[in-house]
Design a protein around this motif. Structure first.
Motif, mmCIF file in Angstrom:
data_model
loop_
_atom_site.group_PDB
_atom_site.id
_atom_site.type_symbol
_atom_site.label_atom_id
_atom_site.label_comp_id
_atom_site.label_asym_id
_atom_site.label_seq_id
_atom_site.Cartn_x
_atom_site.Cartn_y
_atom_site.Cartn_z
ATOM 1 N N SER A 607 0.821 -1.211 0.000
ATOM 2 C CA SER A 607 0.000 0.000 0.000
ATOM 3 C C SER A 607 0.852 1.258 0.000
ATOM 4 O O SER A 607 0.518 2.239 -0.671
ATOM 5 C CB SER A 607 -0.926 -0.001 1.217
ATOM 6 O OG SER A 607 -1.838 -1.054 1.150
ATOM 7 N N ILE A 608 1.935 1.249 0.756
ATOM 8 C CA ILE A 608 2.772 2.440 0.820
ATOM 9 C C ILE A 608 3.356 2.765 -0.551
ATOM 10 O O ILE A 608 3.552 3.928 -0.898
ATOM 11 C CB ILE A 608 3.890 2.275 1.883
ATOM 12 C CG1 ILE A 608 4.680 3.588 2.065
ATOM 13 C CG2 ILE A 608 4.808 1.130 1.514
ATOM 14 C CD1 ILE A 608 3.853 4.739 2.558
ATOM 15 N N ALA A 609 3.614 1.734 -1.371
ATOM 16 C CA ALA A 609 4.115 1.977 -2.725
ATOM 17 C C ALA A 609 3.070 2.701 -3.555
ATOM 18 O O ALA A 609 3.392 3.589 -4.364
ATOM 19 C CB ALA A 609 4.504 0.667 -3.400
ATOM 20 N N ALA A 613 3.268 6.356 -5.166
ATOM 21 C CA ALA A 613 3.012 6.493 -6.604
ATOM 22 C C ALA A 613 2.056 7.644 -6.909
ATOM 23 O O ALA A 613 2.225 8.344 -7.912
ATOM 24 C CB ALA A 613 2.461 5.184 -7.157
ATOM 25 N N VAL A 614 1.027 7.844 -6.066
ATOM 26 C CA VAL A 614 0.084 8.926 -6.366
ATOM 27 C C VAL A 614 0.681 10.291 -6.054
ATOM 28 O O VAL A 614 0.338 11.290 -6.701
ATOM 29 C CB VAL A 614 -1.261 8.730 -5.639
ATOM 30 C CG1 VAL A 614 -1.954 7.465 -6.109
ATOM 31 C CG2 VAL A 614 -1.109 8.735 -4.133
ATOM 32 N N VAL A 615 1.575 10.352 -5.072
ATOM 33 C CA VAL A 615 2.284 11.615 -4.830
ATOM 34 C C VAL A 615 3.185 11.921 -6.026
ATOM 35 O O VAL A 615 3.270 13.066 -6.494
ATOM 36 C CB VAL A 615 3.090 11.554 -3.520
ATOM 37 C CG1 VAL A 615 3.944 12.804 -3.347
ATOM 38 C CG2 VAL A 615 2.143 11.392 -2.327
ATOM 39 N N ARG A 639 -6.205 1.948 -4.020
ATOM 40 C CA ARG A 639 -5.449 1.440 -2.877
ATOM 41 C C ARG A 639 -4.847 2.577 -2.060
ATOM 42 O O ARG A 639 -4.849 2.531 -0.827
ATOM 43 C CB ARG A 639 -4.352 0.505 -3.365
ATOM 44 C CG ARG A 639 -3.546 -0.115 -2.237
ATOM 45 C CD ARG A 639 -2.677 -1.234 -2.756
ATOM 46 N NE ARG A 639 -3.514 -2.288 -3.312
ATOM 47 C CZ ARG A 639 -3.050 -3.230 -4.125
ATOM 48 N NH1 ARG A 639 -1.789 -3.232 -4.464
ATOM 49 N NH2 ARG A 639 -3.844 -4.157 -4.581
ATOM 50 N N ALA A 640 -4.360 3.611 -2.732
ATOM 51 C CA ALA A 640 -3.769 4.737 -2.011
ATOM 52 C C ALA A 640 -4.826 5.454 -1.184
ATOM 53 O O ALA A 640 -4.564 5.881 -0.046
ATOM 54 C CB ALA A 640 -3.122 5.708 -2.995
ATOM 55 N N ALA A 641 -6.029 5.604 -1.735
ATOM 56 C CA ALA A 641 -7.099 6.268 -1.000
ATOM 57 C C ALA A 641 -7.560 5.434 0.188
ATOM 58 O O ALA A 641 -7.902 5.965 1.247
ATOM 59 C CB ALA A 641 -8.274 6.555 -1.931
ATOM 60 N N ARG A 642 -7.561 4.123 0.023
ATOM 61 C CA ARG A 642 -8.018 3.243 1.094
ATOM 62 C C ARG A 642 -7.041 3.239 2.269
ATOM 63 O O ARG A 642 -7.451 3.085 3.422
ATOM 64 C CB ARG A 642 -8.182 1.829 0.551
ATOM 65 C CG ARG A 642 -8.793 0.848 1.545
ATOM 66 C CD ARG A 642 -9.090 -0.513 0.920
ATOM 67 N NE ARG A 642 -7.903 -1.145 0.374
ATOM 68 C CZ ARG A 642 -7.667 -1.322 -0.919
ATOM 69 N NH1 ARG A 642 -8.548 -0.897 -1.807
ATOM 70 N NH2 ARG A 642 -6.562 -1.916 -1.340
ATOM 71 N N ASP A 647 -4.330 14.112 2.825
ATOM 72 C CA ASP A 647 -3.693 14.950 1.804
ATOM 73 C C ASP A 647 -3.003 14.154 0.701
ATOM 74 O O ASP A 647 -2.869 14.653 -0.414
ATOM 75 C CB ASP A 647 -2.720 15.940 2.455
ATOM 76 C CG ASP A 647 -3.473 17.144 3.020
ATOM 77 O OD1 ASP A 647 -4.029 17.911 2.223
ATOM 78 O OD2 ASP A 647 -3.531 17.273 4.245
ATOM 79 N N THR A 648 -2.572 12.947 0.957
ATOM 80 C CA THR A 648 -2.078 12.138 -0.164
ATOM 81 C C THR A 648 -3.239 11.779 -1.086
ATOM 82 O O THR A 648 -3.106 11.773 -2.312
ATOM 83 C CB THR A 648 -1.397 10.847 0.327
ATOM 84 O OG1 THR A 648 -2.315 10.097 1.138
ATOM 85 C CG2 THR A 648 -0.146 11.153 1.119
ATOM 86 N N SER A 649 -4.387 11.505 -0.489
ATOM 87 C CA SER A 649 -5.568 11.185 -1.297
ATOM 88 C C SER A 649 -6.068 12.411 -2.046
ATOM 89 O O SER A 649 -6.538 12.301 -3.181
ATOM 90 C CB SER A 649 -6.675 10.631 -0.396
ATOM 91 O OG SER A 649 -6.234 9.458 0.257
ATOM 92 N N ARG A 650 -5.966 13.569 -1.437
ATOM 93 C CA ARG A 650 -6.378 14.803 -2.135
ATOM 94 C C ARG A 650 -5.564 15.020 -3.404
ATOM 95 O O ARG A 650 -6.111 15.359 -4.464
ATOM 96 C CB ARG A 650 -6.215 16.014 -1.205
ATOM 97 C CG ARG A 650 -6.466 17.355 -1.899
ATOM 98 C CD ARG A 650 -6.270 18.511 -0.951
ATOM 99 N NE ARG A 650 -4.918 18.628 -0.469
ATOM 100 C CZ ARG A 650 -3.918 19.214 -1.133
ATOM 101 N NH1 ARG A 650 -4.124 19.692 -2.356
ATOM 102 N NH2 ARG A 650 -2.720 19.297 -0.599
ATOM 103 N N LEU A 651 -4.257 14.802 -3.317
ATOM 104 C CA LEU A 651 -3.411 14.967 -4.500
ATOM 105 C C LEU A 651 -3.844 14.024 -5.614
ATOM 106 O O LEU A 651 -3.947 14.415 -6.782
ATOM 107 C CB LEU A 651 -1.948 14.704 -4.129
ATOM 108 C CG LEU A 651 -1.290 15.712 -3.179
ATOM 109 C CD1 LEU A 651 0.100 15.224 -2.784
ATOM 110 C CD2 LEU A 651 -1.201 17.090 -3.819
ATOM 111 N N ALA A 652 -4.114 12.765 -5.233
ATOM 112 C CA ALA A 652 -4.520 11.788 -6.237
ATOM 113 C C ALA A 652 -5.868 12.144 -6.845
ATOM 114 O O ALA A 652 -6.075 12.040 -8.063
ATOM 115 C CB ALA A 652 -4.583 10.393 -5.605
ATOM 116 N N LEU A 653 -6.808 12.576 -6.010
ATOM 117 C CA LEU A 653 -8.147 12.918 -6.500
ATOM 118 C C LEU A 653 -8.118 14.125 -7.435
ATOM 119 O O LEU A 653 -8.838 14.166 -8.443
ATOM 120 C CB LEU A 653 -9.071 13.190 -5.317
ATOM 121 C CG LEU A 653 -9.499 11.967 -4.500
ATOM 122 C CD1 LEU A 653 -10.176 12.386 -3.209
ATOM 123 C CD2 LEU A 653 -10.423 11.085 -5.319
#
Length: 931
Positions: A607-609, A613-615, A639-642, A647-653
């Motif tokens: 998951s950390i990968a 990746a989304v960052v 997976r990153a959002a889960r 804020d990591t999820s915000r970047l991906a979204l």
């Protein structure tokens, strides 16, 4: 219908010379051959019965593994011989050289984590441990499924996976079965049984693709031939046809009823009398057990059965220790030899369980005939013995049943450590905790502590925070000790992490700073977690210097630990700081290297990968590498959002939103909103503002205004106060920028220009380089709409100068429609561009916006090239453009990483750049990649 392409080459026999179906009477030889010819993974193997299983027509139809579908499901109530059939096939397939994996579930295997742990043990994949650094295990359930799938993909031989009693698992095990059915190679087949519900997976898809064979109750019934075999194997005289027909008719072919009848006949030697008494339904089976079978046993043996029937599994040693009766091992041997509905659980026949029908009957009878005091005595003796042997879960169940709440409390602490700390199986632990609470068991400090972490992992952040506070009170009321102080420190840390996920950033700052002062020399995991949380809380306020300062603590502490997982989190937060200040080139390079490390050293699907990746995808987008950004987000977003933080999820979204609005089939606006709703409202607001801006960039003014209006925006009053009353600085800045875009599109240019100037000053004060570029480009558009081309070009020039050193190409590409009208044939000198970085960026903008750069622009750049590049340096440029990291480049060119670094240093010097991203951009501008 489609058959699975099961590989034949793993067996050294031509198709026409395959071994014949093994006769049931050859079973003992086959078991020996299975160990020599086939392979069986892990410690769990199919049981070996003392009796010879009946060779039914169904068994014969399943006996050729090469001709089976991807998944065969067996669904029938207890008593239809599903386990016996699967065991027959397991040993037969092993004898044919097939690699067989047996997953036999027990009643306590109710969680998906328990199923995955058994599967990992069977295939030889290590179960991931628990990492407290970010309140998450290093890998989640999906990671573990992918790890199992990846392991199976590496298998050259044919593989048959047997899963017995899948209905014992109450979790969403369907995702796991889907993984095995649809995402494993064709040389892997599955045979799965269930007693109460259909096997959970995407049956419709499987049937559509011809992958499924379904075996139901009617397929498992005994016909006359199977019934005759059963009686013959028991050594009884041959039965004539009318009698056989009577048996099949009265039992309705129910294997359990036929087996019971065989036992009765074997005992009483009266077939006719047995047929008269047997009807085949559950009620009459219970009567038969009572009147015939139980009556034929010694009273002491019946008493023994009543005493141990409460055990879900038992062995000779356990039965002896629990009952203190020296005859216990002999009685078990007698019952096994008689096939008294007792099922072996292991290959060596050390552990057994009662058949479900027999156990239910015995429990009912024991309530009537066994004194409660004796039941409690036996269960407590068994619980103590199991606890000594390390089976704390089995011991806990018996202690609860015996109402020994003190023993149960201590065992619950052990279960917490086993399931949560060692296995990461939070759902199973929460089930045991609920059961213990209902029984009135008082939680110990360990159970309470791991309950809090379980809630955090299950994303029940408010409950985790509240429970952590109650647990702290419990610890403080207890006697002081090193353990108590350690637990208190970690519970304090839980409240910090829960507050981070709940977006209570003020609480995070105050509590994290206090925690760091009190525990500066604490565990490196915990210290880096607190420092990282503090830095993350500072970023939405644009307090970059403070965030970098606190990250120094995180870096220095995590360096004392060998954990890759902790390092990944700290590096990711540092990269987010770079990204927030508009330095995507440094972020992209760091994240590319870190993602490779995570996938190599933790797990390919860790998951950390995906979070890393989304960052990196956000950095790629800012660099203008949209296709790479899209691919990275499409693969890793879910997976990153889960498993990520807000804020990591915000970047991906936000990256995904640009493609969703453009109609990319990989993303949908609705799906992104659904993900955003799992996070605090700030993430949802930032996503909606991104949607508005993207609609405007695609000149869909009506959709943009409608969405903004639904959020409360008005052209005269702007955003409602309620929307931004408690907003962070990042929300306010995003709302203001969106307002500027709306006003510009609606033609309110003076108001837009005034707002942009105010926001530009704030962005410059905070050092937000990307925001400056975006605002300068918006100002250029505003002045172009005012027909002030000279002013527009000056703003464009300022934007290029601000973006050049960081290679911030993304904002220019987002506005390429506007820039195409503005740039035209504008020359670099007209824009006042002089440095090589500025000229390179301008040439790249021209190339991407207009199609080709001007000759003057390219000429100015070529004059700046110190010396020609060598063929090896041109080759390096191509590999850099393809996204290879230094390790991958070294492997491809068969040199050391140190040599690659030396070549890159020379290359950067010749191009006048400092990073690989800038080198690629410069090479594109110089058309060097066309060589």
């Amino acid at each position: 219908m489609r058959d699975i392409a099961f590989r034949r080459e793993s067996i050294a026999l031509p198709q026409g010379e395959r071994p014949p179906i093994a006769s049931s009477r050859q079973s003992s030889k086959l078991e020996v051959d299975a160990r020599r010819v086939g392979t069986t993974k892990g410690a769990s193997r199919a049981p070996i019965y003392t009796f010879v299983p009946v060779e039914t027509s169904l068994y014969r139809s399943l006996s050729s593994p090469w001709e089976q579908r991807k998944i065969t499901t067996l669904v029938a109530p207890p008593g239809y011989g599903k386990t016996v059939l699967l065991s027959q096939l397991y040993h037969h397939y092993s004898g044919l050289g097939i690699e067989c994996i047996w997953i036999g579930l027990e009643e306590r295997d109710t969680s998906l984590g328990a199923v995955l742990s058994k599967m990992e043990a069977a295939v030889g994949v290590l179960t991931p441990g628990w990492v407290l650094t970010a309140s998450l295990p290093a890998t989640d359930a999906v990671d573990r499924m992918d790890g199992i799938r990846a392991h199976l993909e590496q298998q050259v031989d044919n593989v048959a996976i047997f899963i017995d009693n899948i209905d014992f698992c109450h979790d969403n095990v369907g995702d796991f079965i889907d993984h095995l059915v649809f995402h494993t190679p064709e040389n892997v087949i599955l045979l799965v049984s269930s007693a109460s519900t259909p096997v959970p997976f995407n049956t419709a898809r499987g049937q559509l693709e011809g992958l499924v064979r379904t075996i139901k109750t009617a397929d498992l019934t005994f016909d006359r031939c199977a019934t005759a075999q059963l009686f013959a194997q028991a050594g009884l005289p041959p039965i004539d046809t009318p009698a056989l027909e009577a048996v099949v008719r009265r039992t309705e072919g129910w294997p359990a009823a036929v087996r019971l009848l065989q036992l009765i006949v074997d005992n009483e030697k009266q077939l006719d009398r047995g047929i008269e008494l047997l009807s085949g339904d559950d009620v009459h089976v219970a009567d038969l057990l009572s009147r015939r079978l139980m009556a034929s046993l010694e009273p002491d043996l019946v008493q023994f059965l009543y005493e141990i029937c409460g055990f879900r599994r038992f062995s000779r040693a356990l039965a002896f220790q629990a009952t203190a009766d020296e005859r216990a091992p002999l009685w078990i041997d007698f019952l096994v030899e008689r096939n008294f509905l007792i099922i072996p659980l292991d290959e060596r026949r050390e552990w057994y369980r009662f058949h479900t029908l027999l156990r239910e009957f015995l429990i009912k009878e024991a309530r009537r005939h066994l004194p409660a005091s004796r039941r409690v005595e036996v269960h407590l003796s068994a619980a103590r013995w199991l606890a000594k042997k390390g089976d704390c879960i089995g011991a806990l169940e018996l202690a609860i049943g015996a109402n020994d709440l003190g023993m149960a409390s201590g065992l619950l602490d052990q279960v917490a450590c086993l399931l949560v700390r060692d296995q990461g199986d939070t759902s199973a632990f929460l089930e045991w905790l609920e059961r213990s609470d209902q029984a009135g068991v008082v939680r110990g400090v360990h159970a309470t502590f791991w309950y809090v972490w379980s809630l955090l992992f299950e994303q029940r952040y408010e409950a985790a925070r509240d429970e952590a506070k109650r647990a702290l009170q419990q610890v403080e009321l207890g006697p002081p000790s090193d353990l108590a102080r350690d637990l208190a420190a970690r519970l304090d840390l839980v409240t910090v992490l829960a507050a981070l996920h709940l977006d209570s950033l003020g609480v995070v700052l105050s509590d994290a700073e206090a925690w760091l002062k009190a525990h500066a020399d604490g565990d490196p995991f915990d210290v880096s977690a607190a420092a990282g949380a503090c830095a993350l809380a500072l970023l939405p306020a644009f307090q970059f210097a403070e965030a970098r300062n606190i990250l120094l603590t995180a870096h220095s502490t995590i360096a004392r630990s060998p954990t890759v997982y902790g390092r990944c989190w700290v590096e990711t937060i540092a990269a987010m700081t770079d990204l927030a200040q508009g330095n995507p080139a440094a972020t992209e390079e760091r994240m590319l290297e870190l993602e490779g490390i995570a996938r190599r050293e933790i797990a390919p699907t860790a998951s950390i990968a995906s979070i890393v990746a989304v960052v990196r995808a956000a950095a790629l987008y800012d660099l203008g590498r949209f296709d790479e950004a899209r691919e990275a987000v499409a693969i890793n977003l879910e997976r990153a959002a889960r498993n990520g933080i807000p804020d990591t999820s915000r970047l991906a979204l936000e990256v995904a939103a640009t493609f969703a609005v453009a109609g990319d089939s990989a993303f949908s606006v609705g799906d992104l909103r659904k993900i955003a709703r799992t996070f605090p409202k700030r993430i949802g607001l930032m996503l909606e503002l991104q949607f508005v801006r993207q609609y405007l960039l695609r000149e869909d003014l009506e959709e943009a205004v409608e969405l903004a209006s639904s959020l409360g925006w008005d052209v005269r009053s702007g955003w409602p106060r309620s929307l931004l009353a408690s907003a962070t600085e990042v929300e306010k800045a995003a709302a203001a920028f969106t307002t500027g875009c709306l006003l510009t599109a609606l033609g309110h240019l003076a108001a837009a220009a005034e707002l942009v100037q105010a926001e530009l000053r704030q962005a410059q004060e905070k050092g937000r380089r990307k925001a400056q570029v975006e605002l300068l480009l918006l100002a250029a558009e505003i002045h172009m709409r005012m027909n002030a081309r000279g002013s527009a070009l000056r703003y464009l020039s300022r934007a290029i100068c601000a973006a050049a050193k960081r290679n911030l190409l993304g904002p220019f590409l987002e506005r390429r429609v506007v820039l195409a009208h503005l740039i035209g044939n504008a020359r670099p000198k007209e824009l006042g561009l002089t440095s090589r970085e500025e000229l390179a960026l301008y040439v790249e903008i021209q190339r991407l916006v207009s199609g080709t750069p001007s000759e003057e622009s390219s000429g100015d750049l070529l004059e700046g090239l110190v010396e020609p590049l060598t063929p090896r340096e041109i080759e390096l440029l191509h590999l850099l453009e393809a996204g290879y990291d230094n390790t991958q480049i070294a492997e491809r060119l068969v040199v050391t990483v140190r040599t690659i670094k030396w070549h890159l240093s020379n290359l950067y010097a010749k191009l006048g750049v400092k990073s690989r991203t800038a080198a690629v951009a410069k090479a594109r501008a110089l058309r060097l990649l066309q060589q």
